[in-house]
Write an enzyme that holds these catalytic residues in place. Sequence first.
Site, PDB file in Angstrom:
ATOM      1  CG  ASP A  23       0.554   2.116  13.078  1.00  0.00           C
ATOM      2  OD1 ASP A  23      -0.675   1.998  12.939  1.00  0.00           O
ATOM      3  OD2 ASP A  23       1.207   1.532  13.956  1.00  0.00           O
ATOM      4  CG  HIS A  51      -6.962   3.115   9.777  1.00  0.00           C
ATOM      5  ND1 HIS A  51      -7.795   2.327   9.040  1.00  0.00           N
ATOM      6  CD2 HIS A  51      -5.817   2.391   9.933  1.00  0.00           C
ATOM      7  CE1 HIS A  51      -7.199   1.182   8.758  1.00  0.00           C
ATOM      8  NE2 HIS A  51      -5.997   1.194   9.290  1.00  0.00           N
TER       9      HIS A  51
HETATM   10  P1  GDP Z   1      -2.606   4.308   9.787  1.00  0.00           P
HETATM   11  O1  GDP Z   1      -2.814   3.121  10.654  1.00  0.00           O
HETATM   12  O2  GDP Z   1      -1.750   4.009   8.602  1.00  0.00           O
HETATM   13  O3  GDP Z   1      -3.900   4.971   9.401  1.00  0.00           O
HETATM   14  O4  GDP Z   1      -1.804   5.369  10.648  1.00  0.00           O
HETATM   15  P2  GDP Z   1      -2.110   5.815  12.171  1.00  0.00           P
HETATM   16  O5  GDP Z   1      -3.278   6.709  12.187  1.00  0.00           O
HETATM   17  O6  GDP Z   1      -2.132   4.630  13.069  1.00  0.00           O
HETATM   18  O7  GDP Z   1      -0.763   6.586  12.509  1.00  0.00           O
HETATM   19  C1  GDP Z   1      -0.326   7.658  11.731  1.00  0.00           C
HETATM   20  C2  GDP Z   1      -0.181   8.891  12.623  1.00  0.00           C
HETATM   21  O8  GDP Z   1       0.518   9.887  11.924  1.00  0.00           O
HETATM   22  C3  GDP Z   1      -1.510   9.525  13.007  1.00  0.00           C
HETATM   23  O9  GDP Z   1      -1.381  10.077  14.271  1.00  0.00           O
HETATM   24  C4  GDP Z   1      -1.702  10.614  11.954  1.00  0.00           C
HETATM   25  O10 GDP Z   1      -2.504  11.692  12.415  1.00  0.00           O
HETATM   26  C5  GDP Z   1      -0.278  11.042  11.758  1.00  0.00           C
HETATM   27  N1  GDP Z   1       0.061  11.556  10.428  1.00  0.00           N
HETATM   28  C6  GDP Z   1      -0.337  11.110   9.205  1.00  0.00           C
HETATM   29  N2  GDP Z   1       0.314  11.790   8.234  1.00  0.00           N
HETATM   30  C7  GDP Z   1       1.118  12.684   8.852  1.00  0.00           C
HETATM   31  C8  GDP Z   1       2.056  13.643   8.398  1.00  0.00           C
HETATM   32  O11 GDP Z   1       2.302  13.811   7.216  1.00  0.00           O
HETATM   33  N3  GDP Z   1       2.714  14.361   9.351  1.00  0.00           N
HETATM   34  C9  GDP Z   1       2.504  14.180  10.682  1.00  0.00           C
HETATM   35  N4  GDP Z   1       3.191  14.911  11.535  1.00  0.00           N
HETATM   36  N5  GDP Z   1       1.626  13.286  11.148  1.00  0.00           N
HETATM   37  C10 GDP Z   1       0.957  12.527  10.247  1.00  0.00           C
HETATM   38  P1  IMO Z   2      -3.003  -0.209  11.005  1.00  0.00           P
HETATM   39  O1  IMO Z   2      -4.134  -0.539  10.067  1.00  0.00           O
HETATM   40  C1  IMO Z   2       0.531  -1.535  13.238  1.00  0.00           C
HETATM   41  C2  IMO Z   2       0.721  -5.812  14.159  1.00  0.00           C
HETATM   42  C3  IMO Z   2       0.699  -5.997  15.661  1.00  0.00           C
HETATM   43  C4  IMO Z   2       1.495  -7.286  15.767  1.00  0.00           C
HETATM   44  C5  IMO Z   2       1.034  -8.081  14.555  1.00  0.00           C
HETATM   45  C6  IMO Z   2      -0.083  -9.076  14.834  1.00  0.00           C
HETATM   46  O2  IMO Z   2      -3.343   0.770  12.053  1.00  0.00           O
HETATM   47  O3  IMO Z   2      -1.777   0.124  10.245  1.00  0.00           O
HETATM   48  P2  IMO Z   2      -2.654  -8.807  15.417  1.00  0.00           P
HETATM   49  O4  IMO Z   2      -3.344  -8.102  16.554  1.00  0.00           O
HETATM   50  O5  IMO Z   2      -3.054  -8.305  14.082  1.00  0.00           O
HETATM   51  O6  IMO Z   2      -2.768 -10.296  15.512  1.00  0.00           O
HETATM   52  O7  IMO Z   2      -1.098  -8.475  15.625  1.00  0.00           O
HETATM   53  O8  IMO Z   2       0.560  -7.110  13.626  1.00  0.00           O
HETATM   54  N1  IMO Z   2      -0.378  -4.974  13.637  1.00  0.00           N
HETATM   55  C7  IMO Z   2      -0.260  -3.668  13.396  1.00  0.00           C
HETATM   56  N2  IMO Z   2       0.750  -2.806  13.607  1.00  0.00           N
HETATM   57  N3  IMO Z   2      -0.603  -1.086  12.667  1.00  0.00           N
HETATM   58  C8  IMO Z   2      -1.622  -1.945  12.435  1.00  0.00           C
HETATM   59  O9  IMO Z   2      -2.756  -1.600  11.793  1.00  0.00           O
HETATM   60  C9  IMO Z   2      -1.493  -3.288  12.821  1.00  0.00           C
HETATM   61  N4  IMO Z   2      -2.293  -4.359  12.740  1.00  0.00           N
HETATM   62  C10 IMO Z   2      -1.603  -5.380  13.239  1.00  0.00           C
HETATM   63  O10 IMO Z   2       1.325  -4.933  16.320  1.00  0.00           O
HETATM   64  O11 IMO Z   2       2.859  -7.032  15.626  1.00  0.00           O
HETATM   65 MG    MG Z   3      -2.614   2.612  12.620  1.00  0.00          MG
END
Ligand code: GDP
Ligand code: IMO
Ligand code: MG
Length: 449
Positions: A23, A51
């Site tokens: 994340d 994502h």
């Molecule tokens: P990922 O799993 O690494 O792709 O990240 P996620 O999408 O799960 O979580 C990142 C969150 O932060 C999402 O809601 C994005 O829209 C948000 N996000 C990404 N970059 C920025 C940033 O620079 N500023 C803010 N405020 N939000 C961001």
């Molecule tokens: P993105 O790609 C955050 C974490 C789960 C848990 C551990 C194992 O969005 O960054 P699983 O379901 O994979 O067996 O869970 O890994 N986990 C993540 N946490 N972002 C993710 O993906 C994750 N993918 C797995 O929360 O702790």
């Molecule tokens: Mg994510």
Amino acid sequence: MLHISSDDKVQNITVVVGLQFGDEGKGKITDHLSAFHDVVIRYNGGGNAGHTVVTEKGTTKFHLVPSGALRAGTVVLSNGMVIDPIALVEEIKKLKEVNPDVRIEVSRSAHVVTEMHKHLDLAEEDVRKNLRIGTTAQGIGPTYEDKYGRSGIRMSDLLDLSILKEKLRLISRLKQSLFEGSDYLYESKIDDLAVKLLESGKLLKEYLVDSEVTIQAAYDAGKSLMFEGAHGALLDIDFGIYPFVTSSNTIAGALTNDTGFSFRKVKTVVGVAKAYVSKVGNGPFPTEIRGKAAEVLRQIGSEFGTTTGRPRRVGWLDIPALRYSLLLNDADFIALTKLDTLGMLDKIQVGYAYTLNGEPIQHFPKDFRILEKVTVEYKDVQPWGKLGDGILEDVRKNGMAGFPRELREYVSLIEKLSGFPVRIISFGSRRELTFDRSNLGAPDMDQVI
Ligand code: GDP
Ligand code: IMO
Ligand code: MG
């Protein structure tokens, strides 16, 4: 051989990986960089990933399809992934509404996640008790167990009802004790599930390819390729904080096993880090913030799981962990996200070193029992406040100098402490709130795009 595509642009071969616990904002950075790549390949994990990409057309949440799908010509789900085919059909349907022209390829050798695997995920968590991981319950662990146990279902099996029934029965027998009390011990339930999977197979047949062949062909044709890693380095099955990890290798080097494409051809590794840290699930988190301060950051940063909606644990940037990840991934630079969020706090800290029993620790201790005991040394950092409405214009006009001084100092501090340059700065969730001095786009692109 020098590969130049037909329009004489540079052939980028790039990997994007998360440097923390997932994340980090990989979706946003992958979408941004997909403007300079023709093909985007997701190489690991499954529906546990979430994502987010925010454009002027709204918010798209990717779970299986690569986050480059809004602008890349082709996206590939490669053999290293574990795919719920029913969820994939839905995700493709939604994607086609936003980008009808994108070409989608799915590896015939990727493994299939079924509802049986999701049942097993929860059943295993139940048995683990105090070693419970806090998984996303998406069936990831059990599907990789079947893959490595050689009883797994591959995407190509979705085209054959008798193979599906045979493999589902095998899984049911092998894991009998975990299915106790469920319908998955009955032939009729398995037969119904096999038919459901076959239906999804019919819908996905047109996308199935040997992705190692199509990726190689794209490379030979001079296309720019981007490999999108899901999750984060600290969740890597080997190098993460075991057992509080996911069941795939999440580091950049995994791309060769997970796609068949040689690591020797990769030119750039982009490590994505959040300006602070978040984590979902259990396990040690040395720089974790607790109480009211954590609640404030969670709210300002909307730190709730993209896949599960769970509140994310939050903490200060952890330099020893970041350096460990940067080295493991051999990153060329950091893409730093959510600087807009962090600046709004009244007080900011950075964890710059660990000690154990009063002694400094030289290497990041990935052993969770040691990590639970470390003490973190912190530095205070000046907050820069809310970034104003005019920030985009300021940065477009003045580059780095358009950011507040305190923000620039924070970025310099991270560069100094980590030993790696920060080349992309994200200061909002929207696509355009990205300052890029990576040279992956136009060579003179030291600007916001
Ligand atoms: P990922 O799993 O690494 O792709 O990240 P996620 O999408 O799960 O979580 C990142 C969150 O932060 C999402 O809601 C994005 O829209 C948000 N996000 C990404 N970059 C920025 C940033 O620079 N500023 C803010 N405020 N939000 C961001
Ligand atoms: P993105 O790609 C955050 C974490 C789960 C848990 C551990 C194992 O969005 O960054 P699983 O379901 O994979 O067996 O869970 O890994 N986990 C993540 N946490 N972002 C993710 O993906 C994750 N993918 C797995 O929360 O702790
Ligand atoms: Mg994510």
